[in-house]
Design a protein around this motif. Structure first.
Motif, PDB file in Angstrom:
ATOM      1  N   TYR A 175       0.765  -1.131  -0.083  1.00 45.64           N
ATOM      2  CA  TYR A 175      -0.219  -0.120   0.008  1.00 45.64           C
ATOM      3  C   TYR A 175       0.817   1.276   0.083  1.00 45.64           C
ATOM      4  O   TYR A 175       2.009   1.425   0.795  1.00 45.64           O
ATOM      5  CB  TYR A 175      -1.041   0.092   1.260  1.00 45.64           C
ATOM      6  N   LEU A 215      -3.091   2.532  -7.270  1.00 47.33           N
ATOM      7  CA  LEU A 215      -3.753   1.388  -6.791  1.00 47.33           C
ATOM      8  C   LEU A 215      -4.110   0.540  -8.151  1.00 47.33           C
ATOM      9  O   LEU A 215      -4.448   1.117  -9.232  1.00 47.33           O
ATOM     10  CB  LEU A 215      -5.024   1.875  -6.295  1.00 47.33           C
ATOM     11  N   GLY A 227      -6.708  -3.386  -5.538  1.00 49.04           N
ATOM     12  CA  GLY A 227      -6.742  -2.572  -4.438  1.00 49.04           C
ATOM     13  C   GLY A 227      -7.967  -1.792  -4.451  1.00 49.04           C
ATOM     14  O   GLY A 227      -8.624  -1.557  -3.665  1.00 49.04           O
ATOM     15  N   ASN A 271      -1.059  -5.566   5.084  1.00 42.83           N
ATOM     16  CA  ASN A 271      -1.248  -4.682   3.845  1.00 42.83           C
ATOM     17  C   ASN A 271      -2.403  -4.269   3.374  1.00 42.83           C
ATOM     18  O   ASN A 271      -2.888  -3.100   3.210  1.00 42.83           O
ATOM     19  CB  ASN A 271      -0.348  -5.472   3.014  1.00 42.83           C
ATOM     20  N   TYR A 327      -5.095  -0.786   3.083  1.00 46.78           N
ATOM     21  CA  TYR A 327      -5.998   0.163   2.164  1.00 46.78           C
ATOM     22  C   TYR A 327      -7.162   0.821   2.658  1.00 46.78           C
ATOM     23  O   TYR A 327      -7.437   1.308   1.958  1.00 46.78           O
ATOM     24  CB  TYR A 327      -6.246  -1.072   1.055  1.00 46.78           C
TER      25      TYR A 327
END
Length: 188
Positions: free
Chosen positions: A54, A61, A65, A95, A99
């Motif tokens: 991230y 992204l 994501g 991770n 997001y």
């Protein structure tokens, strides 16, 4: 008669293997939420591994994501499942949680007010306890409500095999944490 919307419960977690005890435990809990009337989705190993590290740059992204952020925005509750690696959550799960930062300017910031059920699997009790504490701390930082029950599973005895858990007390706990998420999600 008023039509009620099914709560949407997002499950995030696993390892690099879809047959890991972490992901199987999450799937069992999501099935219990579905049986209680939820719409559910599992964001597991395949998608966790497709997430780049991230970074706070929406242009950076990838589609996985972007999909995760939209699922987070849509969710009425969460089940998060992590292995206990070296006494804390795995980098793969952390991770994905990172997001959630993409929702910092939304009307509902982060996980504000949402019920979050937590599941930890590890090959030893020490890692179970410290990882569960770390997850609770992260959920609080993201303004979420960890359920009273957090499920800690010492998976060293091989209780997970071929998508099932052979320990009925663990199955009961996985169902109970899903029910706690559902109760609060429906109350919202």
């Amino acid at each position: 008669m008023k039509q009620t919307k099914k709560p949407f419960i997002l499950g995030i977690g696993g390892t690099t293997s879809p047959s890991s005890s972490t992901e199987v435990a999450l799937a069992i809990s999501l099935q219990a939420a579905e049986a209680a009337g939820a719409e559910t989705e599992l964001f597991g190993s395949d998608r966790l591994m497709a997430l780049p590290h991230y970074r706070s740059d929406p242009a950076g992204l990838n589609q996985t994501g972007k999909d995760l952020v939209e699922l987070v925005r849509r969710a009425d509750g969460f089940l998060i499942s992590s292995p206990g690696y070296h006494g804390t959550i795995s980098g793969l799960v952390k991770n994905a949680i990172d997001y959630i930062e993409e929702t910092s300017t939304d009307d509902r910031v982060y996980l504000d007010g949402l019920p979050i059920g937590l599941i930890v699997t590890a090959y030893g009790w020490q890692a179970v306890g410290s990882t569960l504490a770390a997850l609770r701390s992260i959920v609080h930082a993201l303004r979420g409500w960890p359920t009273p029950l957090g499920v800690g599973i010492n998976a060293s005895g091989g209780i997970f095999s071929q998508g099932i858990c052979t320990d009925e007390s663990v199955n009961d706990q996985l169902k109970m944490v899903a029910q706690q998420v559902m109760l609060r999600a429906e109350a919202r």
